[in-house]
Design a protein around this motif. Structure first.
Motif, PDB file in Angstrom:
ATOM      1  N   LYS A 116       0.644  -1.672  -0.254  1.00  0.00           N
ATOM      2  CA  LYS A 116       0.434  -0.329   0.054  1.00  0.00           C
ATOM      3  C   LYS A 116       0.784   0.831   0.530  1.00  0.00           C
ATOM      4  CE  LYS A 116      -3.435   2.710   2.456  1.00  0.00           C
ATOM      5  NZ  LYS A 116      -4.400   2.826   4.141  1.00  0.00           N
ATOM      6  N   ALA A 117       1.919   1.446   0.828  1.00  0.00           N
ATOM      7  CA  ALA A 117       2.993   1.929   1.037  1.00  0.00           C
ATOM      8  C   ALA A 117       3.282   3.417  -0.729  1.00  0.00           C
ATOM      9  CB  ALA A 117       3.577   2.597   1.846  1.00  0.00           C
ATOM     10  N   ALA A 118       3.788   1.585  -1.270  1.00  0.00           N
ATOM     11  CA  ALA A 118       4.905   1.602  -2.549  1.00  0.00           C
ATOM     12  C   ALA A 118       3.909   2.196  -2.902  1.00  0.00           C
ATOM     13  CB  ALA A 118       5.151   0.279  -2.874  1.00  0.00           C
ATOM     14  N   ALA A 119       2.688   1.875  -3.420  1.00  0.00           N
ATOM     15  CA  ALA A 119       1.411   2.117  -3.965  1.00  0.00           C
ATOM     16  C   ALA A 119       0.889   3.628  -4.114  1.00  0.00           C
ATOM     17  CB  ALA A 119       0.166   1.893  -4.269  1.00  0.00           C
ATOM     18  N   GLU A 120       1.185   4.240  -2.764  1.00  0.00           N
ATOM     19  CA  GLU A 120       0.875   5.483  -2.683  1.00  0.00           C
ATOM     20  C   GLU A 120       1.336   6.542  -3.452  1.00  0.00           C
ATOM     21  OE1 GLU A 120       0.818   4.968   1.275  1.00  0.00           O
ATOM     22  OE2 GLU A 120      -1.648   5.038   1.191  1.00  0.00           O
ATOM     23  N   ALA A 121       3.151   6.008  -2.761  1.00  0.00           N
ATOM     24  CA  ALA A 121       4.104   6.711  -3.570  1.00  0.00           C
ATOM     25  C   ALA A 121       4.353   6.787  -5.117  1.00  0.00           C
ATOM     26  CB  ALA A 121       6.275   5.540  -2.709  1.00  0.00           C
ATOM     27  N   VAL A 122       3.690   6.094  -5.490  1.00  0.00           N
ATOM     28  CA  VAL A 122       3.910   5.635  -7.054  1.00  0.00           C
ATOM     29  C   VAL A 122       3.130   6.608  -7.616  1.00  0.00           C
ATOM     30  CG1 VAL A 122       3.510   4.628  -9.043  1.00  0.00           C
ATOM     31  CG2 VAL A 122       4.332   3.815  -7.301  1.00  0.00           C
ATOM     32  N   ALA A 123       1.626   7.079  -6.696  1.00  0.00           N
ATOM     33  CA  ALA A 123       0.934   7.950  -6.997  1.00  0.00           C
ATOM     34  C   ALA A 123       1.296   9.281  -6.649  1.00  0.00           C
ATOM     35  CB  ALA A 123      -0.583   7.122  -6.205  1.00  0.00           C
ATOM     36  N   ALA A 124       2.498   9.372  -6.223  1.00  0.00           N
ATOM     37  CA  ALA A 124       2.802  10.517  -6.069  1.00  0.00           C
ATOM     38  C   ALA A 124       3.611  11.255  -7.186  1.00  0.00           C
ATOM     39  CB  ALA A 124       3.934  10.711  -4.920  1.00  0.00           C
ATOM     40  N   HIS A 125       3.542   9.864  -8.178  1.00  0.00           N
ATOM     41  CA  HIS A 125       4.115  10.443  -9.277  1.00  0.00           C
ATOM     42  C   HIS A 125       3.362  10.757 -10.400  1.00  0.00           C
ATOM     43  CE1 HIS A 125       8.411  10.967  -8.886  1.00  0.00           C
ATOM     44  NE2 HIS A 125       8.107   9.775  -7.835  1.00  0.00           N
ATOM     45  N   ALA A 126       1.829  10.091 -10.171  1.00  0.00           N
ATOM     46  CA  ALA A 126       0.477   9.959 -11.497  1.00  0.00           C
ATOM     47  C   ALA A 126      -0.668  10.059 -10.986  1.00  0.00           C
ATOM     48  CB  ALA A 126       1.113   8.599 -11.838  1.00  0.00           C
ATOM     49  N   PRO A 127      -1.468  10.249 -11.607  1.00  0.00           N
ATOM     50  CA  PRO A 127      -3.025  10.129 -10.927  1.00  0.00           C
ATOM     51  C   PRO A 127      -3.683   8.993 -11.482  1.00  0.00           C
ATOM     52  CG  PRO A 127      -2.756  11.339 -13.825  1.00  0.00           C
ATOM     53  CD  PRO A 127      -1.523  10.769 -12.734  1.00  0.00           C
ATOM     54  N   ARG A 128      -3.088   7.815 -11.558  1.00  0.00           N
ATOM     55  CA  ARG A 128      -3.447   6.892 -11.165  1.00  0.00           C
ATOM     56  C   ARG A 128      -2.508   5.610 -11.669  1.00  0.00           C
ATOM     57  NH1 ARG A 128      -7.645   4.919 -16.658  1.00  0.00           N
ATOM     58  NH2 ARG A 128      -8.526   2.420 -15.522  1.00  0.00           N
ATOM     59  N   VAL A 129      -2.978   4.485 -10.870  1.00  0.00           N
ATOM     60  CA  VAL A 129      -2.182   3.644 -10.518  1.00  0.00           C
ATOM     61  C   VAL A 129      -2.473   1.866 -10.947  1.00  0.00           C
ATOM     62  CG1 VAL A 129       0.156   2.429  -8.898  1.00  0.00           C
ATOM     63  CG2 VAL A 129      -0.570   5.056  -9.003  1.00  0.00           C
ATOM     64  N   GLY A 130      -1.797   1.219 -11.537  1.00  0.00           N
ATOM     65  CA  GLY A 130      -1.793  -0.139 -11.247  1.00  0.00           C
ATOM     66  C   GLY A 130      -1.219  -1.520 -11.164  1.00  0.00           C
ATOM     67  N   LEU A 131      -2.230  -2.392  -9.927  1.00  0.00           N
ATOM     68  CA  LEU A 131      -1.266  -3.264  -9.203  1.00  0.00           C
ATOM     69  C   LEU A 131      -1.430  -4.281  -9.888  1.00  0.00           C
ATOM     70  CD1 LEU A 131      -0.079  -3.939  -6.428  1.00  0.00           C
ATOM     71  CD2 LEU A 131      -2.009  -3.738  -5.311  1.00  0.00           C
ATOM     72  N   VAL A 132      -0.582  -4.929  -9.689  1.00  0.00           N
ATOM     73  CA  VAL A 132      -0.381  -6.795  -9.939  1.00  0.00           C
ATOM     74  C   VAL A 132       0.123  -7.175  -8.982  1.00  0.00           C
ATOM     75  CG1 VAL A 132       0.268  -8.460 -11.984  1.00  0.00           C
ATOM     76  CG2 VAL A 132      -0.273  -6.184 -12.779  1.00  0.00           C
ATOM     77  N   LEU A 133      -0.039  -7.660  -8.596  1.00  0.00           N
ATOM     78  CA  LEU A 133      -0.503  -8.839  -7.429  1.00  0.00           C
ATOM     79  C   LEU A 133      -0.191 -10.055  -6.973  1.00  0.00           C
ATOM     80  CD1 LEU A 133      -0.189  -7.613  -3.433  1.00  0.00           C
ATOM     81  CD2 LEU A 133      -1.378  -9.590  -3.849  1.00  0.00           C
ATOM     82  N   LYS A 134       0.942 -11.415  -6.830  1.00  0.00           N
ATOM     83  CA  LYS A 134       0.971 -12.348  -7.117  1.00  0.00           C
ATOM     84  C   LYS A 134       1.284 -13.130  -5.426  1.00  0.00           C
ATOM     85  CE  LYS A 134       1.968 -16.996  -8.613  1.00  0.00           C
ATOM     86  NZ  LYS A 134       2.356 -17.885  -9.744  1.00  0.00           N
ATOM     87  N   ALA A 135       0.040 -13.794  -4.811  1.00  0.00           N
ATOM     88  CA  ALA A 135       0.771 -14.321  -2.871  1.00  0.00           C
ATOM     89  C   ALA A 135       1.301 -15.584  -2.929  1.00  0.00           C
ATOM     90  CB  ALA A 135      -0.052 -13.525  -2.141  1.00  0.00           C
ATOM     91  N   ASP A 136       2.526 -16.376  -2.212  1.00  0.00           N
ATOM     92  CA  ASP A 136       2.031 -17.644  -1.986  1.00  0.00           C
ATOM     93  C   ASP A 136       2.115 -17.759  -0.406  1.00  0.00           C
ATOM     94  OD1 ASP A 136       2.818 -19.981  -1.434  1.00  0.00           O
ATOM     95  OD2 ASP A 136       4.717 -19.602  -2.216  1.00  0.00           O
ATOM     96  N   ILE A 137       0.988 -18.060  -0.078  1.00  0.00           N
ATOM     97  CA  ILE A 137       0.760 -17.553   1.601  1.00  0.00           C
ATOM     98  C   ILE A 137       0.516 -19.494   2.003  1.00  0.00           C
ATOM     99  CG2 ILE A 137      -1.589 -17.501   3.519  1.00  0.00           C
ATOM    100  CD1 ILE A 137      -2.539 -16.335   0.689  1.00  0.00           C
ATOM    101  N   ARG A 138       2.105 -19.292   2.549  1.00  0.00           N
ATOM    102  CA  ARG A 138       2.278 -20.644   3.761  1.00  0.00           C
ATOM    103  C   ARG A 138       2.576 -19.881   4.866  1.00  0.00           C
ATOM    104  NH1 ARG A 138       7.037 -24.554   0.558  1.00  0.00           N
ATOM    105  NH2 ARG A 138       6.071 -26.304   1.976  1.00  0.00           N
ATOM    106  N   PRO A 139       1.773 -20.339   5.631  1.00  0.00           N
ATOM    107  CA  PRO A 139       1.721 -19.977   7.032  1.00  0.00           C
ATOM    108  C   PRO A 139       3.339 -21.096   7.748  1.00  0.00           C
ATOM    109  CG  PRO A 139      -0.594 -20.629   6.561  1.00  0.00           C
ATOM    110  CD  PRO A 139       0.349 -20.906   5.471  1.00  0.00           C
TER     111      PRO A 139
END
Length: 104
Positions: free
Chosen positions: A60-83
């Motif tokens: 989220k913080a990284a997306a907000e940092a990019v948003a400081a440079h652009a009015p629109r930000v796309g996010l692609v996310l893939k997670a490996d959730i392995r407790p």
């Protein structure tokens, strides 16, 4: 958990003179590096390892940092959730390399 994510700025001052987006991407990478979490950055994705709340807060913080440079930000996310598993950012690769080294 390991997350692979990519942020894409659109519009604004995000685009460099050569058509790249390195300044906006650098802002996101600074956030990731400051997080203290295990991470790797490649030409297409940034990999981040930690618990759910830590990782998602950094994304989220990284997306907000990019948003400081652009009015629109796309996010692609893939997670490996392995407790119960840690150090998998390198562990997964090491296990594959062992197979490659053994000729299996």
């Amino acid at each position: 958990m390991i997350v692979a994510f990519s942020l894409t700025p659109s519009g604004g001052t995000a685009v460099d003179a050569d058509g790249g987006m390195s300044a906006a991407v650098a802002a996101a990478v600074e956030v990731v590096r400051a997080s203290g979490l295990s991470h790797q950055t490649t030409s297409m994705f940034t990999y981040l390892e930690g618990d759910w709340d830590e990782v998602m807060a950094v994304v989220k913080a990284a997306a907000e940092a990019v948003a400081a440079h652009a009015p629109r930000v796309g996010l692609v996310l893939k997670a490996d959730i392995r407790p119960g598993h840690t150090d998998e950012l390198t562990g997964k690769v090491e296990r594959v390399e062992r197979h490659l080294g053994s000729g299996a």
